[in-house]
Design a protein around this motif. Sequence first.
Motif, mmCIF file in Angstrom:
data_model
loop_
_atom_site.group_PDB
_atom_site.id
_atom_site.type_symbol
_atom_site.label_atom_id
_atom_site.label_comp_id
_atom_site.label_asym_id
_atom_site.label_seq_id
_atom_site.Cartn_x
_atom_site.Cartn_y
_atom_site.Cartn_z
ATOM 1 N N PRO A 73 -34.541 -23.772 39.197
ATOM 2 C CA PRO A 73 -35.630 -24.295 38.360
ATOM 3 C C PRO A 73 -35.875 -25.769 38.641
ATOM 4 N N ALA A 74 -37.136 -26.156 38.672
ATOM 5 C CA ALA A 74 -37.508 -27.542 38.965
ATOM 6 C C ALA A 74 -36.939 -28.524 37.947
ATOM 7 N N ASN A 75 -36.652 -28.064 36.737
ATOM 8 C CA ASN A 75 -36.122 -28.969 35.709
ATOM 9 C C ASN A 75 -34.595 -28.866 35.575
ATOM 10 N N SER A 76 -33.920 -28.362 36.592
ATOM 11 C CA SER A 76 -32.457 -28.230 36.536
ATOM 12 C C SER A 76 -31.778 -29.524 36.972
ATOM 13 N N SER A 77 -30.449 -29.525 36.911
ATOM 14 C CA SER A 77 -29.685 -30.708 37.316
ATOM 15 C C SER A 77 -29.864 -31.018 38.803
ATOM 16 N N PHE A 78 -30.194 -30.007 39.619
ATOM 17 C CA PHE A 78 -30.417 -30.252 41.044
ATOM 18 C C PHE A 78 -31.585 -31.219 41.270
ATOM 19 N N ALA A 79 -32.563 -31.201 40.369
ATOM 20 C CA ALA A 79 -33.717 -32.101 40.508
ATOM 21 C C ALA A 79 -33.285 -33.560 40.363
ATOM 22 N N LYS A 80 -32.290 -33.808 39.516
ATOM 23 C CA LYS A 80 -31.831 -35.179 39.281
ATOM 24 C C LYS A 80 -30.732 -35.592 40.260
ATOM 25 N N GLU A 81 -29.763 -34.703 40.455
ATOM 26 C CA GLU A 81 -28.587 -35.034 41.259
ATOM 27 C C GLU A 81 -28.751 -34.727 42.743
ATOM 28 N N GLY A 82 -29.715 -33.886 43.086
ATOM 29 C CA GLY A 82 -29.892 -33.472 44.474
ATOM 30 C C GLY A 82 -29.020 -32.275 44.794
ATOM 31 N N LEU A 83 -29.448 -31.505 45.724
ATOM 32 C CA LEU A 83 -28.756 -30.298 46.139
ATOM 33 C C LEU A 83 -28.066 -30.582 47.470
ATOM 34 N N THR A 84 -26.838 -30.124 47.633
ATOM 35 C CA THR A 84 -26.078 -30.392 48.857
ATOM 36 C C THR A 84 -25.688 -29.073 49.539
ATOM 37 N N ALA A 85 -25.251 -29.166 50.775
ATOM 38 C CA ALA A 85 -24.770 -27.995 51.505
ATOM 39 C C ALA A 85 -23.570 -27.382 50.776
ATOM 40 N N LYS A 86 -22.760 -28.208 50.128
ATOM 41 C CA LYS A 86 -21.609 -27.705 49.368
ATOM 42 C C LYS A 86 -22.070 -26.806 48.218
ATOM 43 N N ASP A 87 -23.193 -27.168 47.577
ATOM 44 C CA ASP A 87 -23.743 -26.346 46.496
ATOM 45 C C ASP A 87 -24.165 -24.968 47.003
#
Length: 150
Positions: A73-87
């Motif tokens: 979701p666009a409003n998830s924590s990934f939007a703020k913290e960024g998504l990584t290969a580890k995720d």
Amino acid sequence: MARRTVLAVTAGVVVLGGAGAFALAYAGEQPLSVAHSAARYTAPVGERDGSFTFTTDVTASAGVKNLKVLAWPANSSFAKEGLTAKDMAAVESAVCKPSGGDTARCTYTVKVTGADSEASPRGAWHVAVLATAKDGETKLVTKAADFTVA
């Protein structure tokens, strides 16, 4: 004079041949890429399940090993913290089939139940992918495609 012409033509062929070989070698070493991505979300209706489907083309000169897919979701924590290969390490993989040359067509499909739909945030979603080539090269695309959950 004829001998000079033959030598000049021969030298020209050697130079052009070398340039052609370099171009072919370079073409074989292109970086891993993800292109032509599309996402489709169909909501469940009544007793009928819906679905989420994502497709993309992955090109790797070494060959495609796998493609991990994550809808978020666009409003998830990934939007703020960024998504990584580890995720992306524990997410599911798409099915990839050769589609010509060094390219594979990858498709990920999952059933969406009524309970899944009710628990999902409404609004904009993004699809992240982690492509891995057979030589170990990786490419993370955090917004490969978008869709809306209404």
